[in-house]
Design a protein around this motif. Structure first.
Motif, PDB file in Angstrom:
ATOM      1  N   THR A 155       0.627  -1.206   0.358  1.00  0.00           N
ATOM      2  CA  THR A 155       0.152  -0.049  -0.097  1.00  0.00           C
ATOM      3  C   THR A 155       1.205   1.138  -0.075  1.00  0.00           C
ATOM      4  O   THR A 155       0.409   1.642  -0.599  1.00  0.00           O
ATOM      5  CB  THR A 155      -1.110   0.204   1.636  1.00  0.00           C
ATOM      6  N   LEU A 156       1.917   0.865   0.462  1.00  0.00           N
ATOM      7  CA  LEU A 156       2.823   2.255   0.737  1.00  0.00           C
ATOM      8  C   LEU A 156       3.444   2.227  -0.157  1.00  0.00           C
ATOM      9  O   LEU A 156       4.172   3.401  -1.114  1.00  0.00           O
ATOM     10  CB  LEU A 156       3.981   1.751   1.678  1.00  0.00           C
ATOM     11  N   GLY A 157       3.620   1.673  -1.241  1.00  0.00           N
ATOM     12  CA  GLY A 157       4.468   1.324  -3.314  1.00  0.00           C
ATOM     13  C   GLY A 157       5.779   1.144  -3.389  1.00  0.00           C
ATOM     14  O   GLY A 157       5.931   1.426  -3.871  1.00  0.00           O
ATOM     15  N   LEU A 158       6.333   0.556  -2.041  1.00  0.00           N
ATOM     16  CA  LEU A 158       7.001  -0.378  -1.802  1.00  0.00           C
ATOM     17  C   LEU A 158       7.484  -1.451  -3.031  1.00  0.00           C
ATOM     18  O   LEU A 158       6.809  -1.602  -3.321  1.00  0.00           O
ATOM     19  CB  LEU A 158       7.633  -0.742  -0.477  1.00  0.00           C
ATOM     20  N   HIS A 159       9.094  -1.503  -3.693  1.00  0.00           N
ATOM     21  CA  HIS A 159       8.994  -2.232  -4.644  1.00  0.00           C
ATOM     22  C   HIS A 159      10.379  -3.178  -4.414  1.00  0.00           C
ATOM     23  O   HIS A 159      11.369  -2.193  -3.496  1.00  0.00           O
ATOM     24  CB  HIS A 159       8.925  -1.726  -6.172  1.00  0.00           C
ATOM     25  N   GLY A 160      10.349  -3.947  -4.964  1.00  0.00           N
ATOM     26  CA  GLY A 160      12.397  -5.123  -4.750  1.00  0.00           C
ATOM     27  C   GLY A 160      12.397  -5.223  -3.498  1.00  0.00           C
ATOM     28  O   GLY A 160      13.840  -5.582  -2.921  1.00  0.00           O
ATOM     29  N   LEU A 161      11.259  -5.587  -2.714  1.00  0.00           N
ATOM     30  CA  LEU A 161      11.924  -6.065  -1.091  1.00  0.00           C
ATOM     31  C   LEU A 161      11.063  -7.621  -1.020  1.00  0.00           C
ATOM     32  O   LEU A 161      10.671  -8.032  -2.413  1.00  0.00           O
ATOM     33  CB  LEU A 161      10.862  -5.578  -0.629  1.00  0.00           C
ATOM     34  N   ARG A 162      12.892  -8.422  -0.589  1.00  0.00           N
ATOM     35  CA  ARG A 162      12.561  -9.861  -0.642  1.00  0.00           C
ATOM     36  C   ARG A 162      11.824 -10.413   0.223  1.00  0.00           C
ATOM     37  O   ARG A 162      12.614 -10.009   1.894  1.00  0.00           O
ATOM     38  CB  ARG A 162      14.051  -9.810  -1.044  1.00  0.00           C
ATOM     39  N   LEU A 163      11.202 -11.022   0.263  1.00  0.00           N
ATOM     40  CA  LEU A 163      10.643 -11.619   1.590  1.00  0.00           C
ATOM     41  C   LEU A 163      11.640 -13.282   1.583  1.00  0.00           C
ATOM     42  O   LEU A 163      11.362 -14.058   0.550  1.00  0.00           O
ATOM     43  CB  LEU A 163       9.308 -12.155   1.101  1.00  0.00           C
ATOM     44  N   ARG A 164      12.516 -13.889   2.651  1.00  0.00           N
ATOM     45  CA  ARG A 164      12.986 -15.127   3.034  1.00  0.00           C
ATOM     46  C   ARG A 164      12.031 -15.322   4.505  1.00  0.00           C
ATOM     47  O   ARG A 164      11.947 -15.396   4.957  1.00  0.00           O
ATOM     48  CB  ARG A 164      14.722 -14.523   3.124  1.00  0.00           C
ATOM     49  N   VAL A 165      12.002 -17.024   3.802  1.00  0.00           N
ATOM     50  CA  VAL A 165      11.034 -17.601   5.272  1.00  0.00           C
ATOM     51  C   VAL A 165      12.623 -18.938   5.190  1.00  0.00           C
ATOM     52  O   VAL A 165      12.615 -19.143   4.754  1.00  0.00           O
ATOM     53  CB  VAL A 165       9.759 -17.946   4.679  1.00  0.00           C
ATOM     54  N   ASN A 166      11.871 -19.504   6.380  1.00  0.00           N
ATOM     55  CA  ASN A 166      12.549 -20.696   6.744  1.00  0.00           C
ATOM     56  C   ASN A 166      11.623 -21.628   7.575  1.00  0.00           C
ATOM     57  O   ASN A 166      11.374 -20.281   8.717  1.00  0.00           O
ATOM     58  CB  ASN A 166      14.338 -20.397   7.363  1.00  0.00           C
ATOM     59  N   SER A 167      12.049 -22.616   7.933  1.00  0.00           N
ATOM     60  CA  SER A 167      11.583 -23.115   9.296  1.00  0.00           C
ATOM     61  C   SER A 167      12.512 -23.919  10.039  1.00  0.00           C
ATOM     62  O   SER A 167      13.602 -24.238  10.009  1.00  0.00           O
ATOM     63  CB  SER A 167      10.567 -24.746   8.531  1.00  0.00           C
ATOM     64  N   LEU A 168      12.696 -23.064  11.611  1.00  0.00           N
ATOM     65  CA  LEU A 168      13.109 -23.426  12.111  1.00  0.00           C
ATOM     66  C   LEU A 168      12.757 -24.711  13.179  1.00  0.00           C
ATOM     67  O   LEU A 168      13.251 -25.442  13.563  1.00  0.00           O
ATOM     68  CB  LEU A 168      13.636 -22.680  13.884  1.00  0.00           C
ATOM     69  N   GLY A 169      11.561 -25.219  12.437  1.00  0.00           N
ATOM     70  CA  GLY A 169      11.879 -26.723  13.267  1.00  0.00           C
ATOM     71  C   GLY A 169      10.665 -26.024  14.639  1.00  0.00           C
ATOM     72  O   GLY A 169      11.170 -25.260  15.402  1.00  0.00           O
TER      73      GLY A 169
END
Length: 425
Positions: A155-169
RNA sequence: GUGAUUGUAGCUCAGCUGGUUAGAGCGCCAGGUUGUGGCCCUGGAGGUCGGGGGUUCGAGUCCCCUCAUUCACCCCA
């Protein structure tokens, strides 16, 4: 050089910038309300043990970054909050002792304190926007929280952000992985830097996110945490990823992502911005089912949450030119007085205009008309209203449109109408 | 906590190998227009050169200490 300056790592925010904060806060309030989150405010300080128990005494935050003090010689140690999650959970448990927990959705925009050396994107007093979903931490709940965070950025118009996810168990998964990682790293032990060698003993997982290129190279071939997770845990994580894909949220699974706070388990995530320099995490979060019991609750309260650094958000938005549309607006009218003898009259007129709902400024410093006009121009005033001997005598005032330079002679009674009419879009 | 960086007018910065009263742009004030802005012209105010010590005939310029800034490490938002 001023005699006093702001405390190291603390910043003043002047009106030009406050406008940006208001804008962002507005977006945050509207997006969170779309998801049914309500604001919570908790004290800026808590008993020190809360953070020791909640965040974990082995973490840097607790170990060396807290502003801690004793309120009085026999009092309990108190700490300026270095993060919000522990405080929010504490508040929740205090209000709902032992109750069967329904779902609670809370968000906050709060000032935090950490005694670190300041640098780009890092301050000792800073602000986080964050949300905590208490009572469930199902894959759907995790996805919901990530989705809300991403929608704010969007909504703020940001672009190029990268979302990284992982599971720590879960805890057992991590213990198992820890040993696997140790035996993998064993042969490389002498190649590791000092910090990594220390972590090898205390918390080998932290070696994974080392910034040292040499260490990164070694770690690249390491066994993956995800492979040590139980089948159920793995299935849950896949469901989270499925929800994200389903909502069109781009992500990358990052096997090296391990969050620093002790209470995280299972899904963890982080959003980084290329605009930020060394401190590139704009937000991060994850599941923290274990926290409630750590804080003394007899039942486990599943939970997921995230936090976003407001200052980092602003830096990124600035770099991406997202504040361009935020144009400042000046007063509708500036009352210009011919000389100091008319001050009373000018103030009466200003008062009258304001009561009519018109934003009005006037000269309070006894300056020349030229200076007053320059001031009106600088303030981006729409009109200048001249108050001189002639006007007072005749009751007919000169109103100058500062955009078009047109001038009208009007009675005081007619002025509010003209100004209100002209400020309609 | 460690390393590096910078510190000259309100702001952004110049100031060459140390050499007389320290400069510019912007901003501010005044005048050009004795009741009128934005552009232009003219003039003016404003500086313990971060602070302290030292070297030198002489230090904004060199050395030491100190404080502050910024960036990076660390860690995290």
């Amino acid at each position: 050089m001023a005699q006093f300056q702001a405390v190291k790592g603390a910043k003043d925010i002047f009106p030009e910038e406050v406008v940006r904060w208001h804008y962002i806060e507005g977006v945050i309030r509207s997006v969170t309300s779309l998801y049914g989150f309500s604001e919570v405010r908790t004290p800026v300080f808590e008993y020190t043990e809360l953070f020791q128990r909640g965040i974990g005494s082995s973490t840097d935050i607790v170990g060396k970054e807290m502003f801690t003090f004793l309120p009085d010689p026999n009092g309990r140690s108190i700490t300026l909050r270095p993060e919000m999650t522990a405080g929010v959970m504490r508040a929740f448990l205090q209000k709902n002792p032992g109750a069967g927990v329904p779902v609670h959705k809370l968000y906050y925009i709060a000032d935090l304190f950490r005694k670190e050396r300041p640098q780009a994107g890092r301050q000792r007093q800073f602000t986080q926007f964050g949300a905590e979903l208490l009572g469930v931490s199902s894959p759907a709940a995790v996805a919901e929280v990530i989705s809300m965070m991403m929608q704010v950025f969007d909504t703020l118009g940001l672009h190029g952000l990268r979302l990284r996810v992982n599971s720590l168990g879960d805890h057992e998964d991590r213990m198992r992985y820890r040993e696997q990682l140790r035996s993998y790293l064993e042969p490389y032990h002498d190649l590791l830097d000092e910090a990594s060698r220390e972590r090898f003993e205390k918390n080998p997982l932290r070696i994974l996110d080392s910034k040292n290129p040499a260490v990164q190279e070694i770690v690249a071939g390491a066994p993956k945490l995800l492979d040590c997770i139980t089948i159920e845990g793995r299935a849950e994580f896949d469901r989270v990823l499925g929800y994200l894909s389903d909502r069109g949220i781009a992500y990358e699974v990052d096997h090296l992502l391990v969050r620093g706070l002790d209470y995280y388990g299972h899904t963890a995530f982080e959003v980084v911005s290329a605009e930020l320099g060394a401190q590139d995490a704009i937000g991060g979060g994850g599941r923290y089912d274990a926290l409630s019991k750590e804080l003394g609750s007899n039942s486990e309260i599943p939970a997921v949450g995230f936090a976003v650094g407001m200052e980092r958000l602003i830096i990124t938005m600035e770099k991406q030119g997202l504040f361009a549309t935020l144009c400042p607006h000046g007063p509708q009218v500036f009352v210009v007085l011919q000389d100091a003898s008319l001050e009373d009259e000018a103030l009466r007129i200003a008062d009258r205009l304001r009561r009519a709902g018109i934003t009005t400024e006037t000269d309070l410093a006894g300056r020349s008309m030229k200076a007053q006009m320059r001031e009106a121009n600088r303030l981006l005033a729409g009109f200048a209203l001249f108050v001189g001997q002639d006007e007072v005598a005749s009751g007919s005032y000169t109103l100058r449109n500062l955009r078009t330079s047109e001038q009208l002679s009007l009675s005081i009674d007619a002025i509010p109408g003209v100004l209100l009419e002209s400020s309609k879009p």
